[in-house]
Design a protein around this motif. Structure first.
Motif, PDB file in Angstrom:
ATOM      1  N   ALA A  35      76.531  66.719  20.511  1.00 52.10           N
ATOM      2  CA  ALA A  35      76.258  67.933  19.732  1.00 52.10           C
ATOM      3  C   ALA A  35      74.890  67.865  19.062  1.00 52.10           C
ATOM      4  CB  ALA A  35      77.350  68.143  18.690  1.00 52.10           C
ATOM      5  N   THR A  36      74.572  66.748  18.447  1.00 48.91           N
ATOM      6  CA  THR A  36      73.283  66.624  17.761  1.00 48.91           C
ATOM      7  C   THR A  36      72.133  66.708  18.747  1.00 48.91           C
ATOM      8  OG1 THR A  36      74.329  65.255  16.066  1.00 48.91           O
ATOM      9  CG2 THR A  36      71.926  65.220  16.161  1.00 48.91           C
ATOM     10  N   VAL A  37      72.272  66.064  19.903  1.00 45.42           N
ATOM     11  CA  VAL A  37      71.214  66.135  20.927  1.00 45.42           C
ATOM     12  C   VAL A  37      71.009  67.581  21.363  1.00 45.42           C
ATOM     13  CG1 VAL A  37      70.574  65.496  23.283  1.00 45.42           C
ATOM     14  CG2 VAL A  37      71.539  63.784  21.776  1.00 45.42           C
ATOM     15  N   CYS A  38      72.091  68.269  21.699  1.00 42.80           N
ATOM     16  CA  CYS A  38      71.974  69.657  22.172  1.00 42.80           C
ATOM     17  C   CYS A  38      71.344  70.557  21.117  1.00 42.80           C
ATOM     18  CB  CYS A  38      73.346  70.198  22.561  1.00 42.80           C
ATOM     19  SG  CYS A  38      74.040  69.415  24.026  1.00 42.80           S
ATOM     20  N   ILE A  39      71.787  70.424  19.885  1.00 40.53           N
ATOM     21  CA  ILE A  39      71.279  71.268  18.809  1.00 40.53           C
ATOM     22  C   ILE A  39      69.801  70.986  18.558  1.00 40.53           C
ATOM     23  CG2 ILE A  39      71.433  71.626  16.309  1.00 40.53           C
ATOM     24  CD1 ILE A  39      74.547  71.283  16.731  1.00 40.53           C
ATOM     25  N   ASN A  40      69.420  69.724  18.500  1.00 42.93           N
ATOM     26  CA  ASN A  40      68.022  69.395  18.252  1.00 42.93           C
ATOM     27  C   ASN A  40      67.113  69.819  19.407  1.00 42.93           C
ATOM     28  OD1 ASN A  40      68.519  68.404  15.710  1.00 42.93           O
ATOM     29  ND2 ASN A  40      68.572  66.266  16.344  1.00 42.93           N
ATOM     30  N   LEU A  41      67.589  69.672  20.641  1.00 43.81           N
ATOM     31  CA  LEU A  41      66.776  70.105  21.782  1.00 43.81           C
ATOM     32  C   LEU A  41      66.619  71.628  21.785  1.00 43.81           C
ATOM     33  CD1 LEU A  41      68.031  67.755  24.654  1.00 43.81           C
ATOM     34  CD2 LEU A  41      66.040  67.479  23.163  1.00 43.81           C
ATOM     35  N   LEU A  42      67.671  72.333  21.479  1.00 45.86           N
ATOM     36  CA  LEU A  42      67.589  73.792  21.385  1.00 45.86           C
ATOM     37  C   LEU A  42      66.616  74.206  20.282  1.00 45.86           C
ATOM     38  CD1 LEU A  42      68.556  76.618  22.212  1.00 45.86           C
ATOM     39  CD2 LEU A  42      70.476  76.317  20.620  1.00 45.86           C
TER      40      LEU A  42
END
Length: 134
Positions: A35-42
């Motif tokens: 979740a953190t990876v996806c949110i930060n990449l977005l």
């Protein structure tokens, strides 16, 4: 007034991060912080796009740009959570996951920022060409 807008946008960004984190958490299980990876990449993509398209046009007021960049995206993405999760992976002996997480976050973030930058720049050229033709 600017402080109020940044604060309000920050509340919206943090709420969006929390909601998206819950949604992704239901799809992805395990120890890797998907979740953190996806949110930060977005967030990296959106900020790259915004700074090279929205912020270079007169489509948004200066206050709205600050509220979007600093307030919304600043509270949507989270370096502190990334750091704590990376340390947690290291402390629990998941060195491969920790390395993958750090590298994916760093290089993925740079790639997503660049992609947002490139698409924003392309969109800005289209916007300028359309404006020149009218």
């Amino acid at each position: 007034m600017l402080y109020v807008l940044v604060g309000f946008a920050g509340v919206l960004g943090a709420s969006a991060r929390y909601g998206l984190s819950l949604a992704i958490g239901q799809l992805a299980t395990g120890t890797f912080p998907v979740a953190t990876v996806c949110i930060n990449l977005l967030g990296c993509f959106v900020l790259g796009y915004a700074t090279h398209f929205l912020f270079r046009t007169n489509l948004l007021h200066q206050y709205a740009m600050t509220a979007l960049g600093t307030g919304f995206i600043g509270s949507f993405t989270t370096f502190s959570t990334f750091s704590v999760e990376a340390v947690t992976l290291l402390r629990t002996g998941l060195y491969g996951f920790a390395a993958l997480y750090v590298l994916l976050s760093l290089f993925g973030g740079l790639f997503c920022s660049y992609l947002g930058y490139a698409l924003g720049t392309r969109r800005l050229r289209q916007f300028a060409a359309r404006r020149d033709n009218t």
